[in-house]
Every structure is written in C-alpha cells, then in structure tokens.
Design an enzyme around this catalytic site. Structure first.
Site, mmCIF file in Angstrom:
data_model
loop_
_atom_site.group_PDB
_atom_site.id
_atom_site.type_symbol
_atom_site.label_atom_id
_atom_site.label_comp_id
_atom_site.label_asym_id
_atom_site.label_seq_id
_atom_site.Cartn_x
_atom_site.Cartn_y
_atom_site.Cartn_z
ATOM 1 N N TYR A 77 0.722 -1.270 0.052
ATOM 2 C CA TYR A 77 0.118 0.020 -0.082
ATOM 3 C C TYR A 77 0.832 1.483 -0.120
ATOM 4 O O TYR A 77 0.726 2.217 0.721
ATOM 5 C CB TYR A 77 -0.697 0.034 1.091
ATOM 6 N N TYR A 101 -2.570 -11.118 -7.736
ATOM 7 C CA TYR A 101 -2.521 -11.314 -6.355
ATOM 8 C C TYR A 101 -1.390 -12.123 -5.902
ATOM 9 O O TYR A 101 -0.734 -11.877 -4.780
ATOM 10 C CB TYR A 101 -3.926 -12.126 -5.603
ATOM 11 N N VAL A 108 -23.601 12.939 -11.579
ATOM 12 C CA VAL A 108 -23.310 13.412 -12.721
ATOM 13 C C VAL A 108 -23.844 12.260 -13.639
ATOM 14 O O VAL A 108 -23.592 10.940 -13.597
ATOM 15 C CB VAL A 108 -21.795 13.340 -13.037
ATOM 16 N N SER A 113 -19.037 0.990 -8.938
ATOM 17 C CA SER A 113 -18.785 0.968 -7.317
ATOM 18 C C SER A 113 -19.312 -0.632 -6.843
ATOM 19 O O SER A 113 -20.376 -0.963 -7.483
ATOM 20 C CB SER A 113 -19.532 2.026 -6.565
ATOM 21 N N THR A 115 -8.319 -3.238 -3.551
ATOM 22 C CA THR A 115 -7.352 -2.625 -2.548
ATOM 23 C C THR A 115 -7.744 -1.150 -2.597
ATOM 24 O O THR A 115 -7.920 -0.565 -3.845
ATOM 25 C CB THR A 115 -6.045 -2.992 -2.920
HETATM 26 P P1 FAD Z 1 -16.309 3.920 -4.157
HETATM 27 O O1 FAD Z 1 -15.686 3.999 -2.827
HETATM 28 O O2 FAD Z 1 -17.040 2.982 -4.828
HETATM 29 O O3 FAD Z 1 -16.609 5.415 -4.513
HETATM 30 C C1 FAD Z 1 -17.275 5.901 -5.471
HETATM 31 C C2 FAD Z 1 -18.042 7.012 -5.186
HETATM 32 O O4 FAD Z 1 -18.363 7.665 -6.336
HETATM 33 C C3 FAD Z 1 -19.187 6.790 -4.348
HETATM 34 O O5 FAD Z 1 -19.353 7.696 -3.267
HETATM 35 C C4 FAD Z 1 -20.403 6.980 -5.432
HETATM 36 O O6 FAD Z 1 -21.346 7.499 -4.633
HETATM 37 C C5 FAD Z 1 -19.778 8.016 -6.099
HETATM 38 N N1 FAD Z 1 -20.328 8.252 -7.549
HETATM 39 C C6 FAD Z 1 -20.409 7.091 -8.470
HETATM 40 N N2 FAD Z 1 -20.840 7.546 -9.743
HETATM 41 C C7 FAD Z 1 -21.044 8.854 -9.347
HETATM 42 C C8 FAD Z 1 -21.744 9.703 -10.338
HETATM 43 N N3 FAD Z 1 -22.153 9.563 -11.432
HETATM 44 N N4 FAD Z 1 -21.940 11.138 -9.563
HETATM 45 C C9 FAD Z 1 -21.429 11.364 -8.418
HETATM 46 N N5 FAD Z 1 -21.082 10.635 -7.656
HETATM 47 C C10 FAD Z 1 -20.894 9.431 -8.117
HETATM 48 N N6 FAD Z 1 -9.653 -2.821 0.117
HETATM 49 C C11 FAD Z 1 -8.576 -2.894 0.833
HETATM 50 O O7 FAD Z 1 -7.680 -2.296 0.252
HETATM 51 N N7 FAD Z 1 -8.540 -4.049 1.630
HETATM 52 C C12 FAD Z 1 -9.439 -4.632 2.268
HETATM 53 O O8 FAD Z 1 -9.285 -5.519 3.045
HETATM 54 C C13 FAD Z 1 -10.749 -4.529 1.850
HETATM 55 N N8 FAD Z 1 -11.586 -4.889 2.104
HETATM 56 C C14 FAD Z 1 -12.993 -4.563 1.479
HETATM 57 C C15 FAD Z 1 -14.355 -5.161 2.041
HETATM 58 C C16 FAD Z 1 -15.451 -4.958 1.541
HETATM 59 C C17 FAD Z 1 -16.647 -5.415 2.263
HETATM 60 C C18 FAD Z 1 -15.755 -3.777 0.816
HETATM 61 C C19 FAD Z 1 -16.752 -3.293 0.254
HETATM 62 C C20 FAD Z 1 -14.367 -3.070 0.275
HETATM 63 C C21 FAD Z 1 -13.138 -3.563 0.704
HETATM 64 N N9 FAD Z 1 -12.079 -2.909 0.104
HETATM 65 C C22 FAD Z 1 -10.952 -3.385 0.497
HETATM 66 C C23 FAD Z 1 -12.172 -2.191 -0.992
HETATM 67 C C24 FAD Z 1 -11.869 -0.816 -0.949
HETATM 68 O O9 FAD Z 1 -12.631 -0.220 0.131
HETATM 69 C C25 FAD Z 1 -12.437 -0.159 -2.246
HETATM 70 O O10 FAD Z 1 -11.971 -0.787 -3.273
HETATM 71 C C26 FAD Z 1 -12.280 1.500 -2.305
HETATM 72 O O11 FAD Z 1 -12.937 2.048 -1.246
HETATM 73 C C27 FAD Z 1 -12.972 1.806 -3.525
HETATM 74 O O12 FAD Z 1 -12.915 3.344 -3.479
HETATM 75 P P2 FAD Z 1 -13.321 4.049 -4.861
HETATM 76 O O13 FAD Z 1 -13.402 5.624 -4.521
HETATM 77 O O14 FAD Z 1 -12.602 3.736 -5.997
HETATM 78 O O15 FAD Z 1 -14.729 3.721 -5.209
#
Ligand code: FAD
Length: 537
Positions: free
Chosen positions: A79, A192, A241, A285, A493
C-alpha cells in the site's frame, strides 16, 4: 501519442466525479503535489457523505447500532501510494500526528498474529500452518504464474486448478482473506499471487496485515475529508453526474471532455469544460445498491442498478470503444453478491468467550472462517472500540457470508433470507457457544448489509473491459476507481484507487515526484525463498 500538454496548476479547475477514496486522493494529490489551488477543485458526489465504500458509523436501522460494510486489511509492502497520501493527513485525534504515523504506532502496539484462522464443523481450530498443497497444486500455481495475462484472458480460476486445490488450507485461507471465488478471474489471482507473495509464509497468522486504529471512515476518510475542506476544496454532496460530452479531433486523435451533466437536489446543471478544466470520473462501485437489514428483517437484494454507481460508466462506455465494458462487471449479481454483518453488543460476554476460544485479544486475530459452514461464515474481531464515538460497555465486530444462497447448518434457510438474529444464532452455534445464545441475542443489534457487486471487480475480464486511467489522446479527462486498468496492480484494494489518482494527477500536471513502484517480492531472494518454503510446508 502524447496525451496532452501539461496543465497550468494555477489556472486549472478540477472536476472530480465521485467522493470515494479515489476522488478524494485525486484532490489531495492535486493540492499537495501539483499545487492546484484548493478552491479550484470540485468534488461532485451523489451521496451526502464522503468516502464511498469506506463507510463506518451509526446506522439508522436501529438505535445504538454501528455498521461498516467492510473492513480493510492493509500491508506495508503493497500500500505504498496509500501510505504516501496519508503521511500528509493529520490523524483524527491528534493534529501533530499523521494518519500514517498513527497507524504505525497502533500496529506496533497491537500486532496481528491470528491463532484461529480455520474452524471445522466440530468447532475445532485447524493447524493452518500446513497449507496442504500437493505437487500437482504447486505445478498448477507455477503454470498460472508463468502464463502471460493476454494468454489467460477471461479464464476462470478453476480452469487452472484441480478440484482438490479448493480443499487445501491454502485456498481456504486465501479465498476468504482476499474474497476470491473459484469462478473469479484467473488473471486477477495471478496478480494477487505476485503482489502478495510476501504474505504466503504468514497467511495462517496474517501477521503482515496492518490496521487502522478505528474503522476506516473514522481513521482515514474523516481526517482526509476534514483536511480537504480546510484547504478550501469545493465538495458538492447530492450532485450526481449523469452524462458527459466529449469531442475528438480526427487529425490529431486528441480527445477532450467538453461538458458534464449534473443532477442536483434543486434540479439540473450543465458544466462546460473549457481550456483549463480537467474531469476525473470514478467508474463503477462495489457498494452500489447496498441495502441494510436489522435484527428482525432481511436486507433487500437489488438487481436493477437503482443507485447510480454504474449508470454513468454505462452511459460513457457507449461513447468510445476504449471506455470499457461495465456489463462485464455488473452483469452477474449472483457471482458477486455477499452479505456482511456488524454486531453491536452491550457488554463483552461474547467477546470474552471468543478471546478464550481463540487465544487472541481483540485486534490481534484476523479473519476466522468456518470453512465447512453452509453460509461460509467468517468474522474479524477488531481492537475495541472500533468506532471513535462508541459508548462505554459497547463492543462491535464484523463478519460476512460467502455462500449466501446456501442453507445454514442450524438455521435451515439461505443466509440471504435470514434475519439478523438468525444470522447471529447460526454464528453462535457454529462456535458451540449455545449456553450464551439467549444472553447474546438479548444484548446485540445485528446490522446486515447486502452488496450485489461486492466482488464484481474480480469478474473474469479480458483486455479492453477496463479503460486506461488516461485513455489514449485524452487532453483533459481520466478514469479512476476499481474498474480501470493499472498494469500489475490488484483490485479490491484501496491502493488501486489511490494509485490511479496519483497517476492521473502526476501525469496531467507534470509532477516530477516519483510514484512509488509496485512492490515485487520476487525481486528479493529472501521473500521468494520463504514463499517457496511455505508452499512446500
Ligand atoms: P467507491 O468507494 O465505490 O466510491 C465511488 C464514489 O463515487 C461513491 O461515493 C459514489 O456514490 C460516487 N459516484 C459514483 N458515480 C457517481 C456519479 N455519477 N456522480 C457522483 N458521484 C458518483 N480494500 C482493501 O484495500 N483492503 C481490504 O481488506 C478491503 N476490504 C473490503 C471489504 C469490503 C466489504 C468492501 C466493500 C471493500 C473492501 N475493500 C478493501 C475495497 C476498498 O474499500 C474499495 O476498493 C475502495 O474503497 C474503492 O474506492 P473508490 O473511491 O474507487 O470507489
């Protein structure tokens, strides 16, 4: 073909779509490393809260119940971009200490060394240090490692392994640690293996795992959001959006994002993107369409994409052949759904019993899996309190089911149709703690969460299903999140979302600071040797 001329940081306006960690990281790198004035950075987030999947807090589902949809295991080696980001963000409780330093101190004090990773149907803790791999399995692992990703294409994991591989302790632990199913992408499993090879010798204790002091909303998202707002970032919640226009120049092959279409609480808005405007879209998402349940009800499974997490990508993907194929990921809910649950307990009766049973104080264990249970249940007991605002004598832990359509061993129905109290009953009986069942049921709020796309990022994919962070010819737009292509890095991740953000900002603003290289354990003979020893144990 060069993508674009470098943006002038002082004049640039950044339009970031999605306020998850990907979008927030992009804003932070733009301020810290590209020196974009914070008030020129606009985050458009459809929800009313920052952080996307990295949630954590009280649930409106019941009084005095807390929930996280997931908990994040982090490591030092993998990380690097994440730690780089959080080395500049003051921690929740002490402005003089960064989130990174807080994590370091916390993990120096509370070290993960799990003693109960696999538990059988008779409540016995297995000796998981024996990975149980045969020569055939080792050869199959090597074959996968030696295959080029283009050759693997969209093949499934079970196309590379004998059935008996899936009965090995190695697979039982790898599977629940990283959330792989045997029908998931073999190409992703290969990444992985390479990315987490240093974890192989300690997969039975997860001693390499690093955790945050509280859940990741309190320990990472809230401090980052506070910092962004203090700098002056314009965060617009409730802004969704719906679409974007693009133009392209046939002679130069240059492409530009020219307009954003936004739905707001008060109506609609169109944002024209001019010369100094840069648009950064989060695509897809894994927590879209999450639904919650409580002690006495069942969370709904949404199949028809009611939230907007996927809609924008679906719309954009029709505009250019290289904007990816979202359907490859959201198209099969049954292969990717899981249900997690958070217990909020008054009193520590259950927690104490788990400590006695496992020999792990809260926070020092890791995922423990009832690998023979019908619902394939796993739990993690974090250090307490796991929420910064938890009242005294209140305790929480998290778990999930991986086979939610299967029948439970004690509750004779699929997990997806079980209430919170039924899930708790199954869990207590899987442990053989029947004598405290009534007490625990009377003193626990269970919050369940159904996530239709939880592992959609592991869907079998082929080249072109995921767009590049900066598509070829792009002059002013980038894609972020878990569904873009970043060479060699692994999805599911937080690192992946942060690395993409770093790449986009550094590239568009010509930041000369190095992006941390992807750690490759195989380049270190000691790591390689230890991994080899582990697979032969
Ligand atoms: P997201 O968190 O999905 O955020 C996207 C955001 O964009 C959301 O808030 C959504 O509302 C917004 N959005 C989408 N489309 C639009 C639009 N058109 N207009 C305005 N807003 C919009 N990661 C690790 O590293 N280690 C782990 O052990 C781990 N375990 C996990 C366990 C679980 C159960 C889950 C669910 C996830 C886990 N993760 C882990 C993964 C990690 O949490 C996610 O990969 C990461 O948080 C994704 O972030 P992101 O910003 O890319 O997407």
């Amino acid at each position: 073909m060069p993508n674009k001329t470098t943006f002038d940081a002082k004049q640039a306006h950044l339009w970031i779509i999605g306020g998850g960690i990907a979008g927030m990281a992009a804003a932070a790198f733009a301020i810290r490393d590209a020196k974009v004035p914070a008030h020129n950075i606009h985050i458009l987030e459809e929800l009313n809260i920052a952080g996307g999947s990295m949630d954590g807090g009280e649930t409106p589902q019941a009084a005095h119940a807390w929930v996280t949809r997931g908990g994040r295991m982090l490591t030092d080696e993998t990380y690097l971009c994440l730690w780089d980001l959080f080395s500049s963000i003051p921690s929740l409780e002490n402005p003089d200490v960064s989130v990174r330093e807080e994590c370091r101190a916390f993990n120096a004090e509370i070290k993960t060394h799990a003693r109960a990773r696999l538990i059988d149907a008779e409540h016995h803790i297995l000796d998981a240090s024996k990975l149980g791999l045969s020569n055939l399995h080792r050869a199959q692992m090597l074959r996968l490692l030696a295959s080029k990703e283009e050759r693997i294409g969209s093949r499934r994991i079970d196309e590379f392994f004998d059935d008996s591989f899936f009965q090995s302790n190695f697979w039982r632990m790898w599977r629940t640690t990283f959330a792989f199913q045997k029908w998931h992408s073999a190409a992703e499993l290969r990444r992985y293996f390479l990315r987490f090879i240093q974890e192989l010798p300690r997969i039975h204790t997860l001693a390499g795992v690093k955790r945050t002091k509280y859940n990741q909303y309190d320990s990472m998202i809230y401090p980052l959001q506070r910092w962004l707002v203090e700098q002056g970032v314009d965060v617009r919640f409730g802004h969704y959006v719906t679409d974007a226009d693009f133009s392209s120049d046939e002679s130069t092959q240059e492409r530009r994002a020219t307009k954003l279409y936004v739905k707001l609480p008060e109506g609609k808005e169109e944002i024209d993107l001019k010369q100094h405007d840069l648009a950064i879209f989060t695509l897809g998402s894994i927590t879209a369409d999450s639904r919650y349940g409580g002690n006495h009800d069942v969370p709904e499974l949404i199949r028809d994409r009611q939230d907007h997490g996927w809609r924008l990508w679906e719309t954009l993907s029709k505009k250019a052949a290289d904007f990816g194929r979202p359907m490859s990921f959201y198209g099969n809910v049954d292969e990717h759904k899981w249900e997690s649950f958070t217990l909020t307990m008054q009193g520590d009766v259950l927690l104490k019993r788990i400590v006695d049973y496992t020999g792990n104080e809260p926070g020092t264990g890791a995922l423990m899996t009832w690998f023979e249970s019908g619902w394939h249940l796993s739990i993690v007991v974090p250090a307490q309190p796991h929420f910064a605002n938890l009242p005294d004598n209140t305790f929480t832990f998290w778990g999930y089911g991986f086979e939610i359509d299967h029948i439970g061993d004690y509750i004779k129905k699929p997990m997806s149709q079980a209430t919170g109290q039924e899930i708790l009953t199954e869990l207590i009986k899987q442990r053989g703690f029947d004598d405290i069942l009534e007490h625990v049921l009377a003193n626990t709020e269970v919050t369940t969460v159904m996530m239709p796309y939880a592992s959609a990022l592991f869907a079998c994919r082929k080249s072109g299903d995921r767009p590049l962070v900066i598509p070829k010819g792009s002059q002013n737009f980038a894609f972020l999140g878990q569904f873009v292509e970043i060479e060699d890095d692994v999805v599911f991740t937080v690192e992946y979302s942060v690395r993409g953000a770093m790449q986009a900002i550094y590239e568009f603003f010509g930041v000369t600071r190095d992006i941390p290289e992807i750690y490759n354990g195989l380049l270190d003979p000691k790591v390689g040797l230890k991994a080899l020893e582990a697979v032969f144990h």
